[in-house]
Design an enzyme around this catalytic site. Structure first.
Site, PDB file in Angstrom:
ATOM      1  N   ASP A   8       0.859  -1.181   0.000  1.00  0.00           N
ATOM      2  CA  ASP A   8       0.000   0.000   0.000  1.00  0.00           C
ATOM      3  C   ASP A   8       0.901   1.238   0.000  1.00  0.00           C
ATOM      4  OD1 ASP A   8      -1.994   1.831   0.366  1.00  0.00           O
ATOM      5  OD2 ASP A   8      -2.565   1.149   2.375  1.00  0.00           O
ATOM      6  N   ASP A 103      -3.238   2.322  -5.482  1.00  0.00           N
ATOM      7  CA  ASP A 103      -2.042   2.305  -4.644  1.00  0.00           C
ATOM      8  C   ASP A 103      -1.966   1.067  -3.773  1.00  0.00           C
ATOM      9  OD1 ASP A 103      -4.261   3.055  -3.159  1.00  0.00           O
ATOM     10  OD2 ASP A 103      -3.051   4.137  -1.705  1.00  0.00           O
ATOM     11  N   GLU A 104      -2.722   0.041  -4.129  1.00  0.00           N
ATOM     12  CA  GLU A 104      -2.840  -1.117  -3.245  1.00  0.00           C
ATOM     13  C   GLU A 104      -2.945  -2.400  -4.047  1.00  0.00           C
ATOM     14  OE1 GLU A 104      -6.030  -1.908  -0.159  1.00  0.00           O
ATOM     15  OE2 GLU A 104      -6.077   0.262  -0.333  1.00  0.00           O
TER      16      GLU A 104
HETATM   17 MG   LIG Z   1      -2.330   3.984   0.336  1.00  0.00          MG
END
Ligand SMILES: [Mg+2]
Length: 352
Positions: A8, A103-104
């Protein structure tokens, strides 16, 4: 034993802006729309978070809490491009990469391309690559399954690396709040609190039989997750024809206001995924299961492709009025978006 990572990026949009513009480094940065235009915070830098600001908050509120903040407009196309670069790094280690958002991602590194024996070492190497190639930091969770890896990545942010070893699972989960369990939304959490269950440790004391009686099929999931057991594979599949999310409720819902809250939550989850995949869909579908177990779906096709939470939720709530939910109650609600907008330049697949 599988080796699963959840990676993340830290304050992703805000970190990208600080990376690209040195003047923003060390400052409270809020990415999102202007307060005068009812903008919402899409991301807040860690400097801004110290003032209690967080994403999804109205920009107006955020600026009141953190008057020194610099507001930067979102550059979604730019973030998506960087997201591809991050995934290109992941693919150097494994093909089993499941995106959850820009973002993960989840990664199954049990068999990784460099034959690195320890998942922790893979996580360190990936974090170092992201840092050296993209000048960004990421937090990694390392565990034997997706459920634990996801919780782990959140434990040591920013730039974190948190490992849950098999013998640590039970103690680790013991005092965490029940809302950390997948499928425990606001309504289920309230029901659990009514049963005097606040922590995962307390949840573990409840038998499978009682959980199944109270919560149906998901009660079984709660039972296993409370013990850190989660067999869901990391799924790299990208040929989805529709994106949907659904929740089965612990107790049948009869209050329309509560149904709307759940629909808003589901719409947010769908919107997040659509955005992370660069997809817009024209058809919104609402699925309901009544307490008598019959399932009904209602769909609405819009003139243009959408991927924003507000439009999805509004359309789904309109569709709710076309069901018998108000008179019969519901056991399950689902929200989906399909019918990808062919004309839309945003429709850039991530695995091409
Ligand atoms: Mg994040």
């Amino acid at each position: 034993m599988r080796k699963i990572l959840h990676i993340d990026l830290d304050a992703f949009f805000a970190s990208v802006e600080q990376r690209d513009n040195p003047e923003l480094r060390g400052k409270s940065v809020l990415v999102g729309g202007k307060p005068s235009e009812r903008g919402v915070v899409a991301a807040a830098s860690y400097e801004a978070r110290r003032f209690g600001v967080h994403s999804a908050m109205p920009m107006k509120t955020a600026v009141r809490m953190c008057p020194e903040a610099v507001i930067v407009p979102s550059r979604i196309d730019h973030y998506r491009e960087i997201s591809r670069e991050i995934r290109a790094i992941f693919f150097q280690y494994t093909d089993l990469v499941e995106p959850v958002a820009y973002d993960e991602c989840y990664l199954d590194v049990t068999q990784n391309k460099h034959s690195i024996p320890y998942a922790t070492e893979v996580a360190k190497a990936i974090k170092a690559d992201i840092c050296s190639q993209l000048s960004l930091t990421a937090s990694a969770g390392v565990a034997g399954n997706k459920f634990l890896a996801k919780i782990a990545s959140d434990m040591d942010k920013p730039n974190g690396l948190f490992v849950i070893k098999p013998h640590q699972v039970e103690a680790f989960l013991e005092n965490l709040p029940v809302k950390k369990i997948w499928g425990v939304g606001p309504v289920t959490e309230k029901r659990l609190h009514e049963m005097d269950i606040e922590t995962i440790g307390q949840l573990r004391e409840i038998s499978l039989e009682v959980l199944s009686r109270e919560f149906g099929k998901v009660g079984g999931d709660f039972y296993h997750l409370a013990r850190g057991v989660d067999d869901r594979p990391v799924d790299p599949c990208d040929d989805r024809k529709s994106i949907s999310r659904e929740t089965t409720f612990a107790a049948d819902l009869f209050a329309v206001e509560q149904m709307k809250v759940e629909i808003q939550q589901l719409s947010e989850n769908v919107a997040q995924f659509l955005e992370s995949e660069g997809l817009k869909g024209r058809t919104v579908t609402l699925k309901v299961r009544y307490p008598n177990l019959t399932i009904r779906t209602r769909s609405q096709t819009l003139l243009a492709g959408i991927n924003d939470k507000a439009t999805i939720a509004r359309t789904a709530i309109d569709l709710l009025a076309k069901t018998q939910a108000q008179s019969l109650g519901v056991r399950l609600l689902g929200v989906g978006v399909s019918h990808w907008d062919e004309e839309n330049p945003l429709q850039l697949r991530l695995f091409e």
